[in-house]
Each structure stands twice: as C-alpha cells, then as structure tokens.
Design a protein around this motif. Structure first.
Motif, PDB file in Angstrom:
ATOM      1  N   UNK A 262      11.778   6.600   0.369  1.00 19.75           N
ATOM      2  CA  UNK A 262      11.115   7.722  -0.224  1.00 19.75           C
ATOM      3  C   UNK A 262       9.573   7.598  -0.522  1.00 19.75           C
ATOM      4  N   UNK A 263       8.858   8.840  -1.051  1.00 19.34           N
ATOM      5  CA  UNK A 263       7.393   8.663  -1.395  1.00 19.34           C
ATOM      6  C   UNK A 263       7.536   7.575  -2.909  1.00 19.34           C
ATOM      7  N   UNK A 264       8.300   7.907  -3.453  1.00 19.77           N
ATOM      8  CA  UNK A 264       8.240   7.068  -4.585  1.00 19.77           C
ATOM      9  C   UNK A 264       8.521   5.690  -4.655  1.00 19.77           C
ATOM     10  N   UNK A 265       9.400   5.249  -3.436  1.00 15.55           N
ATOM     11  CA  UNK A 265       9.726   3.969  -3.140  1.00 15.55           C
ATOM     12  C   UNK A 265       8.607   3.191  -2.408  1.00 15.55           C
ATOM     13  N   UNK A 266       7.868   4.153  -1.427  1.00 14.36           N
ATOM     14  CA  UNK A 266       6.435   3.732  -1.064  1.00 14.36           C
ATOM     15  C   UNK A 266       5.503   3.401  -1.789  1.00 14.36           C
ATOM     16  N   UNK A 267       5.395   4.035  -2.843  1.00 12.95           N
ATOM     17  CA  UNK A 267       4.540   3.867  -4.100  1.00 12.95           C
ATOM     18  C   UNK A 267       4.618   2.181  -4.585  1.00 12.95           C
ATOM     19  N   UNK A 268       5.881   1.758  -4.426  1.00 21.23           N
ATOM     20  CA  UNK A 268       6.263   0.558  -4.833  1.00 21.23           C
ATOM     21  C   UNK A 268       6.047  -0.563  -3.836  1.00 21.23           C
ATOM     22  N   UNK A 269       6.597  -0.375  -2.483  1.00 21.60           N
ATOM     23  CA  UNK A 269       6.550  -1.124  -1.546  1.00 21.60           C
ATOM     24  C   UNK A 269       5.284  -1.585  -0.959  1.00 21.60           C
ATOM     25  N   UNK A 270       4.368  -0.325  -0.879  1.00 18.35           N
ATOM     26  CA  UNK A 270       3.049  -0.497  -0.325  1.00 18.35           C
ATOM     27  C   UNK A 270       2.300  -1.513  -1.135  1.00 18.35           C
ATOM     28  N   UNK A 271       2.152  -1.400  -2.418  1.00 18.65           N
ATOM     29  CA  UNK A 271       1.341  -2.306  -3.315  1.00 18.65           C
ATOM     30  C   UNK A 271       1.865  -3.663  -3.102  1.00 18.65           C
ATOM     31  N   UNK A 272       3.053  -3.952  -3.145  1.00 17.80           N
ATOM     32  CA  UNK A 272       3.566  -5.399  -2.837  1.00 17.80           C
ATOM     33  C   UNK A 272       3.287  -5.644  -1.723  1.00 17.80           C
ATOM     34  N   UNK A 273       3.364  -4.823  -0.505  1.00 18.86           N
ATOM     35  CA  UNK A 273       3.139  -5.396   0.926  1.00 18.86           C
ATOM     36  C   UNK A 273       1.451  -5.712   0.936  1.00 18.86           C
ATOM     37  N   UNK A 274       0.739  -4.892   0.237  1.00 16.35           N
ATOM     38  CA  UNK A 274      -0.780  -5.185   0.115  1.00 16.35           C
ATOM     39  C   UNK A 274      -1.154  -6.548  -0.657  1.00 16.35           C
ATOM     40  N   UNK A 275      -0.285  -6.674  -1.609  1.00 23.02           N
ATOM     41  CA  UNK A 275      -0.333  -8.170  -2.290  1.00 23.02           C
ATOM     42  C   UNK A 275       0.139  -9.194  -1.560  1.00 23.02           C
ATOM     43  N   UNK A 276       1.176  -9.035  -0.782  1.00 25.52           N
ATOM     44  CA  UNK A 276       1.605 -10.251   0.036  1.00 25.52           C
ATOM     45  C   UNK A 276       0.782 -10.417   1.306  1.00 25.52           C
ATOM     46  N   UNK A 277       0.230  -9.561   1.877  1.00 28.86           N
ATOM     47  CA  UNK A 277      -0.671  -9.652   2.974  1.00 28.86           C
ATOM     48  C   UNK A 277      -1.967 -10.455   2.362  1.00 28.86           C
ATOM     49  N   UNK A 278      -2.424 -10.001   1.302  1.00 28.52           N
ATOM     50  CA  UNK A 278      -3.696 -10.326   0.745  1.00 28.52           C
ATOM     51  C   UNK A 278      -3.502 -11.963   0.317  1.00 28.52           C
ATOM     52  N   UNK A 279      -2.532 -12.274  -0.231  1.00 32.37           N
ATOM     53  CA  UNK A 279      -1.945 -13.543  -0.469  1.00 32.37           C
ATOM     54  C   UNK A 279      -1.797 -14.384   0.704  1.00 32.37           C
ATOM     55  N   UNK A 280      -1.276 -14.036   1.700  1.00 32.70           N
ATOM     56  CA  UNK A 280      -1.163 -14.775   3.015  1.00 32.70           C
ATOM     57  C   UNK A 280      -2.499 -14.918   3.622  1.00 32.70           C
TER      58      UNK A 280
END
Length: 601
Positions: free
Chosen positions: A77-95
């Motif tokens: 859902x949009x609310x879940x995307x607002x949580x998943x997307x930042x986590x994905x951004x941080x994970x990919x930046x960490x990689x």
C-alpha cells in the motif's frame, strides 16, 4: 560525442604495466558497474516514494522505470511503500558504499603490488644488462626513473581506475536517466558533450606539458646527482657560482613547467561544476514549469543528475591527468624495453674450472656511441694457472678486453672461447662467480669494513676476512680504525685514503678465493712497501689460479708469465718481460721511459 583519442593513446602506454597484475582491471570494471547499479537503483526508488507521498496529486507516472517499480511494489500500500522505499534506498546505498570501500582496498593492493613489481622488474633488468647500456644512462637519471617516474606511472594506473569507474557510472546512470525521462536525458547529454569538448582542448596542452615536465625532472635529478657527487671538485676549481646558476636554472625549469601544468589541471573542476550548475538550473526550471503529476519523475531525474555531477568531474579530471602522466609511463616503458633488448644472453653450461684457457679468435669490438673499433681482429690465448699482463698506451683497449672476458658485453665479431667453448654458452652467474675484479674505479659500500670485505664472499668467517685483509696488506690500518673491522667507512669509502680503499677492494676479492683474479691498475694508489708486499702475495696466489693484470706501472708485472702489448686495439707484441725488453719494441720504449736508469744498463 566524447573524444577520447588522447586518453586511448595514454591507456595504450599503460598496457605493459597492466600485465603485472592482469586481474586488476576486470575487477575494477566489475566493481564500478555494480556500484553504479546500486546507487542508480537507490536513487530510482525515490520515484515510487514521491509517488506514494503525492498520489492524490495525480495519476502514477508512466515512465519505464516507474512502471518497473510499480510492478515490483504492487503488493504494498502507499503507506507501506513510504516505509519500504526508504529502507531499500538505505540498503542499496550501504551496498554501494561497501563495494566502493572494497574496490578501494583491492585496487590499492593491486596498485602497490604493481608499483613493487615495476620497480623490481626495472632493477632486475638493470642488473643483467650489458655494461655498454649502463654507460648511456647516468645513475641520477636511473634513480629518478626508479623513484619519481615509477611513482608517476603508478599514479597513472590509479587515474585509469578512476576513469574506468567514472565511465561505468556514467553509462549506468545514462540508462537510468533514459528510463526516467529520455527528453531530459538527451538535452543533458548534449550539454555534457559540449563541456567535454571544452575539456578536450585543454588536454592538448596538458600532454605537451606532461612530456616537458618528465624531461625537466629527469634533467634536474641527473644534474643534481652529478653536482652532489662532484662537490669537492666544484669547490676545488672555484666553480660554486656557476654550478649554483645551473642548479637554479634546472630547478626553475621544473617549477615553471609543473606550475603551468597545475594551472591547466586546476581549471577542470571549476569548469565542470559551472557547466553542471547551468544544467541543473535548466532542469529545475523545467520541473517548476511541469505538471505536478510528473513531479516525482523530475525530482528523481534531478537527484540522479546531481549524483552524476561528481562522476563527470572525476572523469574530466582523470582524462586530463592521465594524459599528463602518460609521459612518465612512456619513460618507464621505454626503459623496460631498452633494458630487455640489452640483456646479456645467458648460457646453460655451468662453469666449473678453467682447464684449457681463454682464447680470442678474430675479436672486434666497437661501442655503440663510437665509430672506430676499440679492438680489431684480436687473437690471443690466456693459459690457466699463469699470470698474464696486458700493457699499452691509454685507450689501447685493455679494459675493453677485460670487459669481454668478464662478459660485461659481447664482441661485434669473432669469438671469445673458454676451454674451447664460446663464452656465451656458459651460465653467466657461475662464470662471474669464478672471477674477482679489482678495478681502477673502486666502489665501497657505506657500511662496515667487515661487511665490505665479506661482500666478496657472503657468509665468510671472521678468520677468513682477517686473512684476506692480511694478504691485501690492509689488516694493520684496519686495526687502527676507531672500531676496527666494525668501522663504518662512509659512502664510497670516503673516510679512507686512496691506498686504503684499494687494499680493502683487494681483500674483498681475495676472500672469495677466485679461480680468475683480474687486477685493473689494482696497486696504482699504493706506496712502494705495500705494493711490494702485495706483489709477493699475488705471485704466491698466482701458482693456484689465473691472474690477469692491466698495469701502466710496468714494474708491477715483472713476474708475469706472459705479457700482451696492445696498441690501437691490436696485439702488437707478446712474450715475457725479458724477451720484450730485448726486442726493442713498444714495450721496451714504455719500460725505459718509466725506468731510465735501468733501461740504460
């Protein structure tokens, strides 16, 4: 769009160095691509994040990248995307940052390994070149190449890595930008190409300055090394002011060239940043004028373009820097190729003992820098277990003859045979280990007396070192030194007299108990008493080994078994001393000039 012709030429000069670590560049490219993908994906995640935050403002974007993320995140859902997307951004930046660090560590290892192997390879080849090649390179120039130019070549490899990573990032980000908004991407790439064209004009002058800087530095180091080596001579002749002016002229040439090079290279970052500022400003204007429905697309594009900016600046800087460093790489590769071509051929037959003798068969030799042959159709035979002397005027070719025997170089024509076999067929190391040389140009190391003597025979016992010093009439003066055999004698034995240095060099040869002992004016700096003692020692030693002597002081060869008289590169006389004195030839003339009283008897 981007002209990399000069950069490709610079990369071509680096190919011999890359062979020293063949796996380095594929790893750099792989890490560069994966790092760029990680960062590109992390930035593209802002698109669904912005869309989830502004979903009420309009329909979802229809870009290829937007549709891909919509498909991947469809179950959220949009609310879940607002949580998943930042986590994905941080994970990919960490990689991305982890890979970046790993790439830095791995390439640093490759870089220093290449640097070490490069210096080692140069030094190894220098140890095995013919002596004629070394005559063409002064020590200062070689030291500059081993130090400054080798370091610059290593820097060129680092610059190449930056260039490759920047190109990988540019390629990956270009794909992401196209998937985000191809019209904006086309406009951006056209502007980048314009900037690249401006940078390209700088590389022409940078390449010229890089070559000038390399030559100026080589000239400065060579001149400085020569002046430092000759400080006493400079002071003796009162040439301090002249040498100071020459030193300052060479130093100023280096400073001027490198300052202009820094000035041009310093212009890269400001120009790139200004161009990118203009590019971002244009995109921002387009964003402001755009429909709110496309806000997530434009903001994501803007983020990607902003992150691409330092990579483009690094790319432009690396291009210019690589061209500037190409001159140093060329110096290194030319030296490697020159030393490779001038290696002494090595045979496979180990040398054991001299049984039949050394024979010169129609030997002719000329130096590359000279026109006339130094030796001309020389034929002679040296018998084992005898003392053979070579005499003649200065420049007659005596030292060159010894150089051929020791295989410092090979003849232009004719052959030098040892026990009936061509000398190049013998293993070079075993042949040279069988001989010991005391030459006119004595080199002693800046270490103790004991270590200088033991250099002739590593692992020699203390008793053997003392015995060799006694045979060379050196033991008495050594015991009077402040620390005796443990006294450090300074660079080139500067703390010793000429006669002391000569006796120490002789002891260094005697300690190895050589089969062949070569004495090139080995007693010319000795007093009469020391010379007489050493001559008696050499006569005793000559019964068990082959002694070859070059002497201008003819009194030192009176006990020789045979004498060869060389003049103008030809053998003009041979025989014993009494026989040559009776012949009234060149030897008799030289002898009577040195011994007028005895010559009249």
């Amino acid at each position: 769009m981007f002209n990399f012709s000069r950069e490709w030429q610079a990369v071509a000069t680096l190919r011999p160095l890359l062979r020293l670590a063949p796996g380095a560049m594929p790893l750099v490219i792989g890490f560069g691509v994966v790092t760029a993908l990680s960062e590109g994906l992390s930035l593209s995640l802002f698109m669904p994040l912005f869309q989830s935050l502004t979903e009420a403002a309009g329909p979802p974007d229809t870009t290829a990248l937007g549709r891909l993320w919509s498909l991947l995140l469809a179950r959220f859902s949009p609310a879940e995307v607002q949580l998943v997307a930042p986590l994905g951004i941080l994970a990919l930046l960490a990689v991305k940052n982890g890979l970046l660090y790993l790439n830095t560590v791995i390439f640093s290892r490759f870089n220093w390994r290449i640097s070490h192997r490069l210096r080692s390879q140069i030094f190894s080849q220098l140890l095995r070149v013919n002596s004629e090649f070394l005559m063409e390179y002064d020590a200062g120039r070689l030291m500059s190449i081993l130090d400054k130019e080798a370091w610059q070549a290593t820097q060129a490899l680092s610059t190449l890595a930056v260039l490759v990573i920047s190109l990988c990032t540019l390629a990956v980000f270009s794909v992401f930008l196209l998937l985000t908004s191809w019209p904006l991407t086309v406009v951006s790439l056209l502007l980048l190409a314009t900037v690249s064209g401006g940078i390209q004009t700088l590389t022409r002058r940078v390449k010229e300055l890089g070559q000038q800087a390399a030559q100026a530095n080589l000239g400065f180091v060579g001149k400085g090394f020569e002046q430092l080596s000759g400080l006493e001579t400079i002071r003796q002749f009162g040439r301090q002011d002249d040498e100071q002016r020459q030193f300052e002229r060479a130093s100023l040439q280096v400073c001027t060239t490198f300052m202009e090079l820094d000035r041009l290279m310093g212009a890269i970052a400001p120009l790139s940043e200004l161009a990118f500022a203009a590019l971002l400003t244009g995109v921002l204007v387009m964003v402001v004028r755009s429909d709110a429905a496309n806000l997530s697309v434009f903001l994501t594009f803007l983020f990607m373009l902003y992150r691409l900016s330092p990579q483009v600046r690094a790319l432009d800087g690396a291009r210019v820097n690589l061209v500037a460093l190409a001159a140093s790489v060329q110096v290194i590769t030319e030296l490697l190729e020159a030393t490779r071509q001038n290696q002494m051929p090595n045979g496979h037959r180990p040398f054991v003992a001299l049984r039949q003798g050394i024979r010169f068969q129609d030997v002719t030799f000329r130096y590359r820098q000279g026109n006339a042959p130094v030796l001309k159709n020389l034929c002679l035979e040296i018998l084992p277990g005898q003392t053979t002397a070579f005499v003649g005027p200065s420049g007659a070719g005596k030292s060159t003859l010894m150089g051929l025997i020791l295989r410092r170089f090979d003849p232009v024509s004719g052959t030098v045979e040892v026990d009936g076999q061509p000398l190049p067929g013998y293993d070079l190391d075993t042949w040279r280990r069988s001989a010991a040389v005391v030459s006119q140009n004595i080199y002693l190391f800046n270490t103790t007396v004991r270590e200088n003597i033991a250099y002739g025979q590593p692992g020699a016992s203390a008793a053997a070192i003392v015995e060799a010093a006694k045979m060379a009439a050196a033991h008495e003066f050594i015991t009077r030194l402040p620390q005796g055999y443990d006294t450090v004698i300074g660079e080139r034995g500067v703390r010793l007299s000429g006669g002391q240095r000569q006796r120490l060099a002789l002891a260094r040869c005697l300690v190895r108990d050589p089969q062949i002992l070569v004495l090139d004016e080995a007693t010319n700096a000795l007093d009469s008493l020391s010379e007489s003692f050493i001559q008696a020692t050499l006569t005793r030693l000559g019964r068990d080994r082959t002694v070859l002597m070059i002497a201008h002081r003819l009194s030192t060869i009176e006990r020789a078994d045979q004498v060869f008289v060389i003049d103008g590169g030809r053998l003009v006389e041979r025989g014993t001393v009494p026989e040559l004195l009776q012949s009234s030839g060149l030897f008799a003339q030289l002898y009577r000039l040195q011994n007028p009283t005895r010559g009249q008897q």
